[in-house]
Motif scaffolding. Structure first.
Motif, short mmCIF file in Angstrom:
data_model
loop_
_atom_site.label_atom_id
_atom_site.label_comp_id
_atom_site.label_asym_id
_atom_site.label_seq_id
_atom_site.Cartn_x
_atom_site.Cartn_y
_atom_site.Cartn_z
N SER A 192 -45.51 3.46 8.59
CA SER A 192 -44.53 4.51 8.34
C SER A 192 -44.81 5.23 7.02
O SER A 192 -44.61 6.44 6.91
CB SER A 192 -43.11 3.96 8.38
OG SER A 192 -42.89 3.03 7.35
N SER A 193 -45.28 4.50 6.01
CA SER A 193 -45.63 5.13 4.74
C SER A 193 -46.81 6.06 4.90
O SER A 193 -46.84 7.16 4.35
CB SER A 193 -45.96 4.08 3.68
OG SER A 193 -44.84 3.29 3.40
N LEU A 194 -47.79 5.65 5.69
CA LEU A 194 -48.96 6.49 5.92
C LEU A 194 -48.61 7.72 6.75
O LEU A 194 -49.18 8.79 6.55
CB LEU A 194 -50.08 5.69 6.57
CG LEU A 194 -51.45 6.35 6.56
CD1 LEU A 194 -51.90 6.65 5.13
CD2 LEU A 194 -52.47 5.47 7.23
N GLN A 195 -47.65 7.60 7.65
CA GLN A 195 -47.21 8.76 8.42
C GLN A 195 -46.62 9.81 7.49
O GLN A 195 -46.85 11.01 7.66
CB GLN A 195 -46.20 8.35 9.49
CG GLN A 195 -46.82 7.62 10.65
CD GLN A 195 -45.78 7.08 11.62
OE1 GLN A 195 -44.64 6.82 11.25
NE2 GLN A 195 -46.21 6.89 12.86
N LYS A 196 -45.86 9.38 6.49
CA LYS A 196 -45.29 10.32 5.51
C LYS A 196 -46.42 11.00 4.72
O LYS A 196 -46.39 12.21 4.50
CB LYS A 196 -44.36 9.58 4.56
CG LYS A 196 -43.76 10.47 3.50
CD LYS A 196 -42.89 9.68 2.55
CE LYS A 196 -42.32 10.60 1.49
NZ LYS A 196 -42.79 10.33 0.17
N ILE A 197 -47.41 10.22 4.32
CA ILE A 197 -48.53 10.79 3.56
C ILE A 197 -49.29 11.81 4.41
O ILE A 197 -49.71 12.84 3.90
CB ILE A 197 -49.49 9.68 3.08
CG1 ILE A 197 -48.81 8.84 2.02
CG2 ILE A 197 -50.76 10.27 2.50
CD1 ILE A 197 -49.65 7.67 1.57
N THR A 198 -49.48 11.53 5.68
CA THR A 198 -50.25 12.47 6.52
C THR A 198 -49.51 13.79 6.68
O THR A 198 -50.16 14.84 6.77
CB THR A 198 -50.58 11.87 7.89
OG1 THR A 198 -49.39 11.45 8.54
CG2 THR A 198 -51.53 10.71 7.76
N LEU A 199 -48.18 13.76 6.72
CA LEU A 199 -47.43 15.02 6.77
C LEU A 199 -47.65 15.82 5.49
O LEU A 199 -47.82 17.04 5.53
CB LEU A 199 -45.93 14.74 6.98
CG LEU A 199 -45.55 14.17 8.34
CD1 LEU A 199 -44.06 13.82 8.37
CD2 LEU A 199 -45.89 15.16 9.45
N GLU A 200 -47.62 15.13 4.36
CA GLU A 200 -47.85 15.82 3.09
C GLU A 200 -49.30 16.26 2.95
O GLU A 200 -49.59 17.31 2.38
CB GLU A 200 -47.42 14.93 1.93
CG GLU A 200 -45.91 14.73 1.91
CD GLU A 200 -45.40 14.14 0.63
OE1 GLU A 200 -46.20 13.58 -0.15
OE2 GLU A 200 -44.19 14.25 0.41
N ALA A 201 -50.23 15.46 3.49
CA ALA A 201 -51.64 15.85 3.47
C ALA A 201 -51.85 17.11 4.30
O ALA A 201 -52.65 17.97 3.95
CB ALA A 201 -52.51 14.72 3.98
N ILE B 263 -57.34 11.69 -3.19
CA ILE B 263 -56.86 10.34 -2.94
C ILE B 263 -55.34 10.36 -3.04
O ILE B 263 -54.78 10.75 -4.06
CB ILE B 263 -57.45 9.34 -3.94
CG1 ILE B 263 -58.97 9.39 -3.88
CG2 ILE B 263 -56.94 7.93 -3.68
CD1 ILE B 263 -59.66 8.68 -5.02
N MET B 264 -54.69 9.94 -1.94
CA MET B 264 -53.23 9.95 -1.88
C MET B 264 -52.73 8.53 -1.59
O MET B 264 -52.71 8.11 -0.44
CB MET B 264 -52.76 10.92 -0.79
CG MET B 264 -53.21 12.34 -1.01
SD MET B 264 -52.76 13.46 0.35
CE MET B 264 -51.01 13.56 0.11
N PRO B 265 -52.31 7.80 -2.63
CA PRO B 265 -51.80 6.44 -2.39
C PRO B 265 -50.31 6.47 -2.03
O PRO B 265 -49.57 7.34 -2.48
CB PRO B 265 -52.01 5.75 -3.74
CG PRO B 265 -51.91 6.86 -4.73
CD PRO B 265 -52.44 8.10 -4.04
N ALA B 266 -49.89 5.53 -1.21
CA ALA B 266 -48.47 5.39 -0.87
C ALA B 266 -47.93 4.15 -1.56
O ALA B 266 -48.61 3.13 -1.63
CB ALA B 266 -48.29 5.26 0.63
N GLN B 267 -46.74 4.27 -2.06
CA GLN B 267 -46.08 3.13 -2.68
C GLN B 267 -45.13 2.52 -1.67
O GLN B 267 -44.26 3.19 -1.14
CB GLN B 267 -45.33 3.55 -3.94
CG GLN B 267 -46.22 4.05 -5.04
CD GLN B 267 -47.18 2.98 -5.53
OE1 GLN B 267 -46.82 1.82 -5.65
NE2 GLN B 267 -48.41 3.36 -5.79
N SER B 268 -45.32 1.25 -1.39
CA SER B 268 -44.47 0.55 -0.43
C SER B 268 -43.89 -0.67 -1.10
O SER B 268 -44.62 -1.59 -1.45
CB SER B 268 -45.31 0.14 0.79
OG SER B 268 -44.57 -0.70 1.62
N GLN B 269 -42.59 -0.67 -1.28
CA GLN B 269 -41.90 -1.79 -1.89
C GLN B 269 -42.51 -2.16 -3.23
O GLN B 269 -42.73 -3.31 -3.54
CB GLN B 269 -41.88 -2.99 -0.93
CG GLN B 269 -41.24 -2.69 0.39
CD GLN B 269 -41.42 -3.79 1.40
OE1 GLN B 269 -42.23 -4.68 1.22
NE2 GLN B 269 -40.67 -3.73 2.48
#
Length: 119
Positions: free
Chosen positions: A34-43, A96-102
């Motif tokens: 789910s975090s990566l899905q958010k990043i792909t929308l922003e990408a 490079i787009m990192p996602a922060q999860s918890q």
């Protein structure tokens, strides 16, 4: 002299046993997805802006001149919430787009956009 092999049944039982895997817990994996899905929308928003000829001209000119501050400011001006690290060389742009999860980095989206010939 003839050799008769001795088979220890207890030893054979241990040799044929499959290793125990840990129980499957998909909660962390699902959160990463789910975090990566958010990043792909922003990408996608980032790529749409970079695809604009005027913006890409300005971005490439700043990168090829070695103006790190202007490149970072141009990428920040797109207005996405995910932090983007931009690295570039004469061949292209690495995003490079990192996602922060918890509180931890769960996943990273890395894109390389080529604008020159590989050397």
């Amino acid at each position: 002299m003839y050799y008769y092999p001795y088979y220890d049944p207890y030893f054979q039982q241990r040799m044929n046993r499959q290793p125990q895997s840990p129980l499957v817990d998909t909660s962390i994996f699902s959160h990463s997805v789910s975090s990566l899905q958010k990043i792909t929308l922003e990408a996608n928003a980032l790529l749409k802006k970079i695809a604009e000829p005027k913006f890409s001209q300005t971005l490439m000119t700043a990168a090829q001149a070695g103006n790190h501050i202007q490149v970072d400011n141009l990428i920040k001006s797109i207005g996405i919430s995910t932090s983007v690290t931009a690295k570039y060389n004469p061949d292209g742009l690495l995003l490079i787009m990192p996602a922060q999860s918890q509180g931890e980095g769960c996943c990273t989206l890395t894109m390389f956009l080529r604008w020159g010939e590989f050397r």
